[in-house]
Design an enzyme around this catalytic site. Structure first.
Site, PDB file in Angstrom:
ATOM      1  N   ASP A 104      37.489 -25.997  -1.699  1.00 58.61           N
ATOM      2  CA  ASP A 104      36.357 -25.076  -1.764  1.00 58.61           C
ATOM      3  C   ASP A 104      35.450 -25.473  -2.919  1.00 58.61           C
ATOM      4  O   ASP A 104      35.431 -26.634  -3.332  1.00 58.61           O
ATOM      5  CB  ASP A 104      36.864 -23.633  -1.925  1.00 58.61           C
ATOM      6  CG  ASP A 104      36.006 -22.642  -1.162  1.00 58.61           C
ATOM      7  OD1 ASP A 104      34.864 -22.408  -1.600  1.00 58.61           O
ATOM      8  OD2 ASP A 104      36.469 -22.110  -0.137  1.00 58.61           O
ATOM      9  N   HIS A 164      32.187 -18.739  -4.409  1.00 56.64           N
ATOM     10  CA  HIS A 164      32.808 -18.749  -3.086  1.00 56.64           C
ATOM     11  C   HIS A 164      34.304 -19.045  -3.152  1.00 56.64           C
ATOM     12  O   HIS A 164      35.128 -18.313  -2.589  1.00 56.64           O
ATOM     13  CB  HIS A 164      32.107 -19.778  -2.197  1.00 56.64           C
ATOM     14  CG  HIS A 164      32.579 -19.785  -0.777  1.00 56.64           C
ATOM     15  ND1 HIS A 164      33.591 -20.607  -0.334  1.00 56.64           N
ATOM     16  CD2 HIS A 164      32.176 -19.065   0.303  1.00 56.64           C
ATOM     17  CE1 HIS A 164      33.789 -20.397   0.958  1.00 56.64           C
ATOM     18  NE2 HIS A 164      32.937 -19.470   1.367  1.00 56.64           N
ATOM     19  N   TYR A 216      39.811 -28.776  15.633  1.00 55.83           N
ATOM     20  CA  TYR A 216      40.872 -29.728  15.948  1.00 55.83           C
ATOM     21  C   TYR A 216      42.169 -28.998  16.277  1.00 55.83           C
ATOM     22  O   TYR A 216      42.474 -27.953  15.701  1.00 55.83           O
ATOM     23  CB  TYR A 216      41.083 -30.706  14.792  1.00 55.83           C
ATOM     24  CG  TYR A 216      39.894 -31.615  14.571  1.00 55.83           C
ATOM     25  CD1 TYR A 216      39.421 -32.430  15.601  1.00 55.83           C
ATOM     26  CD2 TYR A 216      39.232 -31.647  13.352  1.00 55.83           C
ATOM     27  CE1 TYR A 216      38.328 -33.255  15.410  1.00 55.83           C
ATOM     28  CE2 TYR A 216      38.129 -32.466  13.156  1.00 55.83           C
ATOM     29  CZ  TYR A 216      37.678 -33.267  14.192  1.00 55.83           C
ATOM     30  OH  TYR A 216      36.590 -34.077  14.010  1.00 55.83           O
ATOM     31  N   SER A 236      35.045 -17.332   6.274  1.00 51.53           N
ATOM     32  CA  SER A 236      35.667 -17.901   5.074  1.00 51.53           C
ATOM     33  C   SER A 236      36.776 -16.989   4.568  1.00 51.53           C
ATOM     34  O   SER A 236      37.859 -17.445   4.199  1.00 51.53           O
ATOM     35  CB  SER A 236      34.631 -18.056   3.953  1.00 51.53           C
ATOM     36  OG  SER A 236      33.904 -19.233   4.074  1.00 51.53           O
TER      37      SER A 236
END
Length: 678
Positions: free
Chosen positions: A146, A179, A282, A332
């Site tokens: 991050d 963040h 994925y 997030s």
């Protein structure tokens, strides 16, 4: 291996740019004049170029990545195509964005009724009973890829690393966007009046900085972070970011991490009309969507068959960058909730593998949130109840069927009201733009990009208080105060005082006031979209530098005492908070010198520890390690609060340094505790 691989890369590029030795693709005479872009090259097929061993290339274009070598190089599209035709894996270095949205409150006048729902995200996943459910053994290691994680007493970080070029990692203001700190707080923060309650206080957080101050990162950095996690035996990788572009190199890194036994968790994205982003898309990655307070898929969340699980991600209270809390939203945060829950389950039995933990989370989730595709909302309690009976890949749909619980619903306005009505509001200035500018400026002194021939701010350690920390801090606070007063202020009088103060001058002729004037007249942070030339915003820019100095006082100038050495360990790691004797060339001499200087009323500072280490260049093993004598950073945070706490009696907006509480703080000025500080 590094130089060898770099040579191979150079040979490939020279074969493209040279005499046309690659016959499969004719050379274009204008090739060298076409614009170049950043590409990544994975060196798995480069053995064919052994003849290039004699070439040299700068080492900073390649880095080890597990058992692969990857280089970031500048190529034209034609050059990249030629390499692809040779069977070399080449991709353009794309940008990743953090998957979160700041939540703007619309309910400033709401009262305290919202306090009851402060932990709604934990209640919604039935996780409150397990946050302190510690078990014997090693904690689960989570790499938080991050923007960094700032120091908070209630959010311990085992290690801080960065993949960003030209940046140092100082844990006090590592995360300039907030963040990564918010994400990590949802995983492992413990509760107090300034911090939220995370889902697993026992998780071991590792901060791997791959996003910059704009919450964006490159493919190169993300891949490098993943391989760092592989090489350092992480159990979980949390990736609260994404891109819409697939990448073979990224996919290979993800596959390598999965093969290494790592559980990968990533944010699905914040576009309800879009597809799940990469790397979440994925197969090896658990893609996490966001749920709302209404027990529904959040309006801004990606949805559909490719989402693997949902978790709370709208209107959630998280730790703010320095102190206090704030409300944010986005997948997030949902991603962090799942990573924390996975660590809770995994620590019960570390012999289980990542496949088991992931399947258990997804199959015990409450599918009532997404009946169309059967994807569920994270349910920690249900996963715990089925932990022992759950059998991976052999589960009978007719047996042990999960009983769906009613999805909890909350009043969205109440949670927002909590943030605005509580004392947390006073931790951040009302002028949020000014605060953002100030906090971004905190990291400015460590940015090497401002280090050219005319302005060597980094090399000469300007804005670090290296001449005299207290004098520098006093100058900065006083100057910020005068600028904040706008036309009523008089910055010139502060500049005049600085010009005659020998503690703000160095032998090479530079003066602190000259550097500040240059700094204030430049647009240093254009990404913020803030006018940095107003007197009001100049005050905040200056205070960013002041915060940096306050952090440096405690990181570098704290004195080592004999009391600190009493619990030293013979071997181990300094990350556990102790001095480790095996790091030192001569531990006995170090102890003797500390004792003698302490008795003489002097002291050895943390910045001097490097002189006693086997690896002198590794002195920051102790200097910037928040776990070693962690009170250093606790005290630094208190000083910062006193400097910028809006509404306080001692605030740079209303007082100069000599009138502030800092003037009488023993912890800063060393009036009583002279054995700790200069």
């Amino acid at each position: 291996m590094k130089k060898r691989t770099a040579a191979l890369f150079l040979a490939l590029i020279m074969s493209v740019q040279g005499t046309g030795s690659v016959s499969a693709q004719p050379m274009d005479s204008n090739l060298s004049f076409r614009p170049k872009a950043s590409y990544l090259i994975m060196g798995q097929d480069l053995d064919k170029t052994e003849q290039a061993m004699g070439y040299a290339m700068e080492e900073n274009v390649s880095f080890p990545a597990g058992n692969k070598e990857i280089a970031a190089v500048k190529l034209t599209e034609d050059e990249a195509e030629i390499l692809k035709n040779m069977g070399v894996l080449v991709e353009e270095d794309v940008i990743f964005d953090a998957s979160s949205n700041a939540v703007e409150s619309e309910t400033k006048q709401k009262k305290e009724e919202g306090i009851a729902t402060e932990k709604w995200n934990l209640e919604a996943i039935h996780g409150e009973a397990y946050i302190k459910d510690a078990v014997a053994g090693e904690p689960i290691k989570i790499a938080v890829l991050d923007s960094g994680v700032n120091y908070r007493e209630n959010l311990p970080v085992q290690e801080h690393v960065t993949v960003l070029e030209g940046m140092e990692s100082n844990p006090f203001f590592e995360d300039t966007s907030g963040h990564g700190t918010a994400v990590a707080s949802l995983i492992a923060s413990s509760k107090d009046e300034e911090s939220i309650q995370g889902i697993n206080e026992d998780a071991a957080i590792y901060s791997v900085q791959v996003l910059d101050e704009n919450n964006t990162g490159t493919l190169e950095g993300i891949v490098k972070g993943i391989y760092w996690a592989i090489d350092n035996d992480m159990d979980i990788i949390n990736m609260s970011f994404g891109t819409q572009y697939p990448s073979e190199i990224l996919e290979k890194a993800v596959e390598d991490a999965w093969d290494a036994g790592i559980l990968l968790v990533a944010a699905a994205g914040n576009d309800p009309e879009g597809n799940v982003q990469y790397p979440a898309a994925y197969e090896e990655v658990c893609a996490v969507g966001a749920s709302s307070l209404k027990g529904e898929i959040a309006s801004e969340s990606v949805r559909g068959k490719d989402v693997d699980i949902y978790a709370p991600g709208a209107g959630i209270l998280v730790n703010a960058p320095l102190f206090g809390t704030q409300v944010e939203g986005g997948s997030s945060l949902s991603c962090a909730m799942v990573s924390g829950a996975a660590s809770l389950l995994w620590e019960k039995d570390t012999s289980r593998d990542a496949s088991y933990i992931r399947a258990l989370l997804e199959e015990t989730a409450n599918s009532g949130i997404d009946p169309e595709y059967g994807k569920g909302l994270l349910d920690v309690e249900q996963a715990m109840e089925e932990y022992d009976s759950f059998v991976l890949s052999e589960r009978d749909e007719t047996e042990n069927e999960t009983v769906e619980k009613p999805l909890l619903q909350y009043d969205e306005a109440e949670v927002r009201a909590l943030w605005l009505h509580s004392d947390h509001q006073s931790m951040i200035p009302n002028d949020i733009g000014g605060y953002r500018l100030m906090y971004r400026a905190c990291k400015f002194p460590d940015e090497k990009k401002f280090n050219d021939e005319t302005n060597k701010l980094y090399e000469n350690r300007r804005f670090h208080g290296s001449k005299n920390y207290i004098a520098t801090l006093q100058f900065l606070v006083n100057l910020a105060h005068e600028y904040y007063l706008k036309d009523a202020g008089n910055p010139d009088k502060v500049y005049a005082t600085a010009k005659t103060n020998p503690q703000l001058q160095c032998s090479d002729g530079w003066h602190m006031d000259d550097d500040i004037k240059w700094y204030l007249n430049q647009t240093i942070f254009p990404e913020l979209g803030i006018d940095e030339t107003t007197r009001h915003n100049k005050a905040y820019k200056i205070m960013g530098a002041a915060v940096h100095v306050a952090g440096d006082v405690y990181a570098h100038r704290t004195r080592v005492t004999t009391a600190m050495l009493s619990n030293a360990q013979n071997t181990g790691s300094s990350s556990n908070g102790y001095f480790v004797k095996s790091d030192f060339t001569n531990w006995s001499k170090f102890v003797t010198d500390v004792t003698n200087k302490e008795n003489a009323g002097q002291g050895i500072e943390f910045r001097e520890i490097g002189n006693y280490l086997k690896d002198v260049g590794n002195n920051r093993l102790y200097e910037d390690n928040v776990n070693v004598e962690s009170w250093r950073y606790s005290e630094a945070k208190k000083v910062v609060q006193d400097l910028i706490k809006n509404g306080s009696a001692y605030d740079f907006r209303t007082h100069g340094f000599n009138q502030s509480v800092l003037r009488s703080l023993d912890r800063l000025c060393g009036v009583k505790h002279t054995y700790k500080f200069l």
